[in-house]
Design a protein around this motif. Structure first.
Motif, PDB file in Angstrom:
ATOM      1  N   PRO A  63       0.823  -1.213   0.000  1.00 21.71           N
ATOM      2  CA  PRO A  63       0.000   0.000   0.000  1.00 21.71           C
ATOM      3  C   PRO A  63       0.857   1.264   0.000  1.00 21.71           C
ATOM      4  N   GLY A  64       0.513   2.178  -0.894  1.00 20.80           N
ATOM      5  CA  GLY A  64       1.228   3.443  -0.985  1.00 20.80           C
ATOM      6  C   GLY A  64       2.292   3.478  -2.057  1.00 20.80           C
ATOM      7  N   GLN A  65       2.736   2.309  -2.543  1.00 22.58           N
ATOM      8  CA  GLN A  65       3.725   2.293  -3.614  1.00 22.58           C
ATOM      9  C   GLN A  65       3.113   2.780  -4.919  1.00 22.58           C
ATOM     10  N   VAL A  66       3.890   3.480  -5.716  1.00 21.12           N
ATOM     11  CA  VAL A  66       3.433   3.974  -7.021  1.00 21.12           C
ATOM     12  C   VAL A  66       4.502   3.679  -8.054  1.00 21.12           C
ATOM     13  N   ALA A  67       4.079   3.162  -9.203  1.00 18.82           N
ATOM     14  CA  ALA A  67       4.975   2.921 -10.327  1.00 18.82           C
ATOM     15  C   ALA A  67       4.330   3.468 -11.588  1.00 18.82           C
ATOM     16  N   VAL A  68       5.118   4.203 -12.377  1.00 14.85           N
ATOM     17  CA  VAL A  68       4.639   4.775 -13.636  1.00 14.85           C
ATOM     18  C   VAL A  68       5.238   3.972 -14.780  1.00 14.85           C
ATOM     19  N   ILE A  69       4.346   3.421 -15.626  1.00 11.19           N
ATOM     20  CA  ILE A  69       4.783   2.505 -16.678  1.00 11.19           C
ATOM     21  C   ILE A  69       4.324   3.020 -18.041  1.00 11.19           C
ATOM     22  N   PRO A  70       5.238   3.280 -18.974  1.00  7.14           N
ATOM     23  CA  PRO A  70       4.827   3.574 -20.358  1.00  7.14           C
ATOM     24  C   PRO A  70       4.146   2.346 -20.963  1.00  7.14           C
ATOM     25  N   THR A  71       3.052   2.532 -21.657  1.00  7.26           N
ATOM     26  CA  THR A  71       2.296   1.377 -22.155  1.00  7.26           C
ATOM     27  C   THR A  71       2.842   0.831 -23.459  1.00  7.26           C
ATOM     28  N   GLN A  72       3.572   1.636 -24.226  1.00  4.87           N
ATOM     29  CA  GLN A  72       4.147   1.195 -25.493  1.00  4.87           C
ATOM     30  C   GLN A  72       3.099   0.530 -26.382  1.00  4.87           C
ATOM     31  N   GLY A  73       1.891   1.091 -26.369  1.00  5.00           N
ATOM     32  CA  GLY A  73       0.838   0.604 -27.250  1.00  5.00           C
ATOM     33  C   GLY A  73       0.053  -0.576 -26.726  1.00  5.00           C
ATOM     34  N   ALA A  74       0.378  -1.081 -25.562  1.00  9.13           N
ATOM     35  CA  ALA A  74      -0.368  -2.224 -25.025  1.00  9.13           C
ATOM     36  C   ALA A  74      -1.827  -1.857 -24.790  1.00  9.13           C
ATOM     37  N   ILE A  75      -2.075  -0.626 -24.363  1.00  6.17           N
ATOM     38  CA  ILE A  75      -3.431  -0.093 -24.247  1.00  6.17           C
ATOM     39  C   ILE A  75      -3.437   1.295 -24.887  1.00  6.17           C
ATOM     40  N   ARG A  76      -4.609   1.906 -25.010  1.00  7.58           N
ATOM     41  CA  ARG A  76      -4.696   3.179 -25.723  1.00  7.58           C
ATOM     42  C   ARG A  76      -3.989   4.311 -24.985  1.00  7.58           C
ATOM     43  N   ALA A  77      -4.143   4.380 -23.676  1.00  5.57           N
ATOM     44  CA  ALA A  77      -3.474   5.425 -22.894  1.00  5.57           C
ATOM     45  C   ALA A  77      -1.961   5.256 -22.979  1.00  5.57           C
ATOM     46  N   GLY A  78      -1.251   6.368 -22.878  1.00  9.85           N
ATOM     47  CA  GLY A  78       0.192   6.312 -23.008  1.00  9.85           C
ATOM     48  C   GLY A  78       0.912   5.858 -21.760  1.00  9.85           C
ATOM     49  N   VAL A  79       0.254   6.002 -20.593  1.00  9.11           N
ATOM     50  CA  VAL A  79       0.908   5.698 -19.330  1.00  9.11           C
ATOM     51  C   VAL A  79      -0.067   4.983 -18.393  1.00  9.11           C
ATOM     52  N   VAL A  80       0.442   4.002 -17.671  1.00  6.53           N
ATOM     53  CA  VAL A  80      -0.290   3.386 -16.564  1.00  6.53           C
ATOM     54  C   VAL A  80       0.392   3.797 -15.268  1.00  6.53           C
ATOM     55  N   ILE A  81      -0.410   4.275 -14.309  1.00  2.00           N
ATOM     56  CA  ILE A  81       0.104   4.581 -12.979  1.00  2.00           C
ATOM     57  C   ILE A  81      -0.442   3.515 -12.045  1.00  2.00           C
ATOM     58  N   ALA A  82       0.443   2.614 -11.633  1.00  2.00           N
ATOM     59  CA  ALA A  82       0.046   1.513 -10.755  1.00  2.00           C
ATOM     60  C   ALA A  82       0.281   1.916  -9.308  1.00  2.00           C
ATOM     61  N   VAL A  83      -0.697   1.626  -8.459  1.00  2.00           N
ATOM     62  CA  VAL A  83      -0.574   1.949  -7.042  1.00  2.00           C
ATOM     63  C   VAL A  83      -0.837   0.691  -6.228  1.00  2.00           C
ATOM     64  N   GLY A  84      -0.018   0.465  -5.224  1.00  2.22           N
ATOM     65  CA  GLY A  84      -0.153  -0.729  -4.409  1.00  2.22           C
ATOM     66  C   GLY A  84      -1.411  -0.733  -3.569  1.00  2.22           C
ATOM     67  N   ALA A  85      -2.088  -1.867  -3.541  1.00  2.00           N
ATOM     68  CA  ALA A  85      -3.312  -2.023  -2.748  1.00  2.00           C
ATOM     69  C   ALA A  85      -3.158  -3.050  -1.648  1.00  2.00           C
ATOM     70  N   GLY A  86      -1.986  -3.701  -1.570  1.00  2.00           N
ATOM     71  CA  GLY A  86      -1.816  -4.727  -0.546  1.00  2.00           C
ATOM     72  C   GLY A  86      -2.662  -5.941  -0.837  1.00  2.00           C
ATOM     73  N   SER A  87      -3.165  -6.559   0.218  1.00  2.00           N
ATOM     74  CA  SER A  87      -3.930  -7.801   0.064  1.00  2.00           C
ATOM     75  C   SER A  87      -5.439  -7.581   0.143  1.00  2.00           C
ATOM     76  N   GLU A  88      -5.877  -6.332   0.334  1.00  2.00           N
ATOM     77  CA  GLU A  88      -7.299  -6.059   0.474  1.00  2.00           C
ATOM     78  C   GLU A  88      -7.749  -5.013  -0.543  1.00  2.00           C
ATOM     79  N   ALA A  89      -8.991  -5.125  -0.981  1.00  2.00           N
ATOM     80  CA  ALA A  89      -9.549  -4.115  -1.880  1.00  2.00           C
ATOM     81  C   ALA A  89      -9.652  -2.790  -1.139  1.00  2.00           C
ATOM     82  N   PRO A  90      -9.279  -1.690  -1.779  1.00  2.00           N
ATOM     83  CA  PRO A  90      -9.287  -0.391  -1.091  1.00  2.00           C
ATOM     84  C   PRO A  90     -10.696   0.036  -0.665  1.00  2.00           C
ATOM     85  N   ASP A  91     -10.777   0.601   0.556  1.00  2.00           N
ATOM     86  CA  ASP A  91     -12.022   1.199   1.018  1.00  2.00           C
ATOM     87  C   ASP A  91     -11.983   2.687   0.670  1.00  2.00           C
ATOM     88  N   PRO A  92     -13.073   3.450   0.937  1.00  2.00           N
ATOM     89  CA  PRO A  92     -13.072   4.868   0.559  1.00  2.00           C
ATOM     90  C   PRO A  92     -11.916   5.675   1.132  1.00  2.00           C
TER      91      PRO A  92
END
Length: 510
Positions: A63-92
């Motif tokens: 939880p709290g980790q952030v990684a910015v990944i260029p998609t290189q065409g894998a999806i339409r958006a140019g960048v994916v920003i991944a954020v750690g959620a740990g082992s549980e689905a995030p609450d509000p």
């Protein structure tokens, strides 16, 4: 001064995270490096290299980790920003923090899409709040081109990708999140403004101006301002006494929101000391540097009132914000003086640096006269609260255990920390121990300062009024580095809890 950046536009969409037209997509990733719904297809689009790239970046899904990944065409958006959620689905609460952190990570991006778990409208609201809170900047005193470019570096449009895109409750939650976060940011702006530019008169004018225009999509709020002549006529001796040492005269602002068919009446009172030198009981120089924040209580209750109106809650609100500057001069309030609060109670002054309770006493009397169902005051009142609870937790005291518990629970639900404290018979007896006046202003001993201040305030609350006092001295101003959705400087602490309290009053009567 730089102009204030406009807020990003917010929309809901049912588009897939892999095909959205947004420039960047935020996704949540668990500790197994699997993307959570609705972004599962993002991981599949990358294939095996998805987890490999994350691992190479040192990303483990914590939880709290952030990684910015260029998609290189894998999806339409140019960048994916991944954020750690740990082992549980995030609450509000966690979604709000995720949205704030990833918004600041989205550089040179015009449109940002959040593909995070949104099983309920509350989750949609949390994302909207987090994005606006995370994107907050106070740069109006910056003049460099670099500062101006930094202000334009983040998204101007936000899309929440959710299966609830056509749900009326989700749309209302999005609007409520925008209104609440906008209110918090207004409070932050006022707290961060240098005290020479936010005198009581200037603060009153600023509040009146925002009340006219409203927040988000508006909301009908009426503002009334009492100047020093009117304060004298109304016998508000506490506000006048505190302000008499300053060249900038005091004010008292009342905001009223009266929706049709209101189901409850909430009164809010906030301490508005625009600068606190300590008066003749002068503070050390270093302690004055952040004393522009001593009006954070007034900023919070005003902002909360505007948010409640913008959301359109069926709760009448009477908001009272007494404003004064506490300065030393030949005309300043003296230790040993006796003053008379609105309503006739006399107060023996012992320490002019305990001025907040004096302006609040008048404010509480004015608010009590409106006969609310619930009365809450908010103040950066005592250093003792910081000693007891630290810099991120506020104290809640009052005459009703259920209301104290409700504030704690509501605060937790919106990401604000409160802890209940008692008003004991011991401190109540000390408050009335003056041999010269009805009550003594300051604790004769250094222990229990927060309890004493609350016991003092209780003298000005009607016995049949349900009342809570929020001492936000610690969390109102963040002197350290930003964290979660909290910036450096003014935090807007308590605005979200007050809005949640109004919502709970509306729900309990529906």
């Amino acid at each position: 001064m730089a102009t204030k950046k406009t807020e990003p536009r917010f929309t809901l969409s049912s588009a897939s995270p892999t095909t959205t037209r947004a420039d960047a997509v935020v996704i949540a990733v668990d500790s197994d490096l699997h993307a959570l719904a609705p972004a599962e297809n993002v991981g599949k689009a990358f294939g095996r290299r998805f987890s490999t790239m994350l691992s190479m970046l040192g990303f483990s899904g914590k939880p709290g980790q952030v990684a910015v990944i260029p998609t290189q065409g894998a999806i339409r958006a140019g960048v994916v920003i991944a954020v750690g959620a740990g082992s549980e689905a995030p609450d509000p609460v966690r979604l709000r923090r995720i949205a704030a952190k990833t918004f600041t990570a989205a550089h040179n991006v015009a449109t940002l899409a959040y593909a995070l778990p949104t099983p309920t409208p509350d989750c949609v609201r949390a994302i909207a709040e987090g994005a606006l809170l995370g994107g907050y900047r106070f740069d109006r005193y910056k003049t460099s081109a670099e500062s101006a470019s930094d202000a334009e570096d983040h998204p101007n449009a936000v899309v929440v990708l959710t299966r609830l895109s056509r749900d009326a409750e989700a749309a209302a939650a999005l609007d409520a999140g925008r209104a609440t976060a906008s209110a918090v940011n207004h409070a932050r702006d006022w707290v961060n403004t240098p005290p020479g530019d936010l005198t009581p008169e200037a603060f009153a004018d600023a509040v009146t101006e925002v009340a006219k225009s409203g927040l988000a999509d508006g909301g009908s709020v009426k503002a009334t301002v009492w100047d020093e002549a009117r304060l004298a006529k109304e016998k508000c001796g506490g506000v006048l006494a505190v302000g008499q040492g300053s060249a900038s005269p005091p004010r008292l602002v009342t905001l009223t929101y009266k929706p049709r068919k209101a189901v409850a009446h909430l009164a809010l009172v906030g301490k508005g000391i625009t600068f606190d030198s300590g008066g003749l009981s002068l503070k050390p120089g270093a302690s004055m540097m952040t004393m522009k924040c001593d009006m954070a209580g007034a900023a919070s209750v005003v902002a909360a009132t505007l948010a409640i109106a913008a959301i359109g809650l069926p709760v009448q609100v009477t908001c009272v914000a007494p404003m004064a500057e506490n300065m030393p001069s030949g005309s300043a309030l003296r230790p040993g003086d006796v003053i008379t609060i609105r309503g006739g109670t006399t107060v023996e002054i012992h320490n002019t640096d305990a001025e907040g309770r004096l302006v609040l006493a008048d404010g509480l009397r004015v608010a009590s006269e409106a006969k609310p169902d619930v009365l809450v005051d908010v103040a950066t009142l005592t250093g003792a609260a910081v000693v007891a609870l630290g810099e991120r937790t506020a104290g809640v005291l009052g005459n009703d255990a259920d209301l104290r518990s409700r504030v704690v629970d509501l605060g937790e639900s919106v990401g604000e920390a409160f802890w209940p404290l008692p008003i004991t018979r011991e401190v109540l007896d000390k408050v009335t121990s003056s041999e010269l006046a009805d009550v003594r202003q300051h604790n004769p001993k250094p222990a229990g300062g927060t309890l004493y201040a609350a016991a003092f305030l209780q003298q000005f609350v009607d016995d049949d009024t349900t009342w809570a006092h929020l001492d936000i001295a610690g969390p109102a101003f963040n002197d350290g580095a930003p964290y979660d959705e909290v910036p450096k400087g003014g935090t807007g602490m308590s605005v979200r809890t007050l809005v949640a309290l109004a919502e709970s009053l509306a729900d309990s009567q529906s």
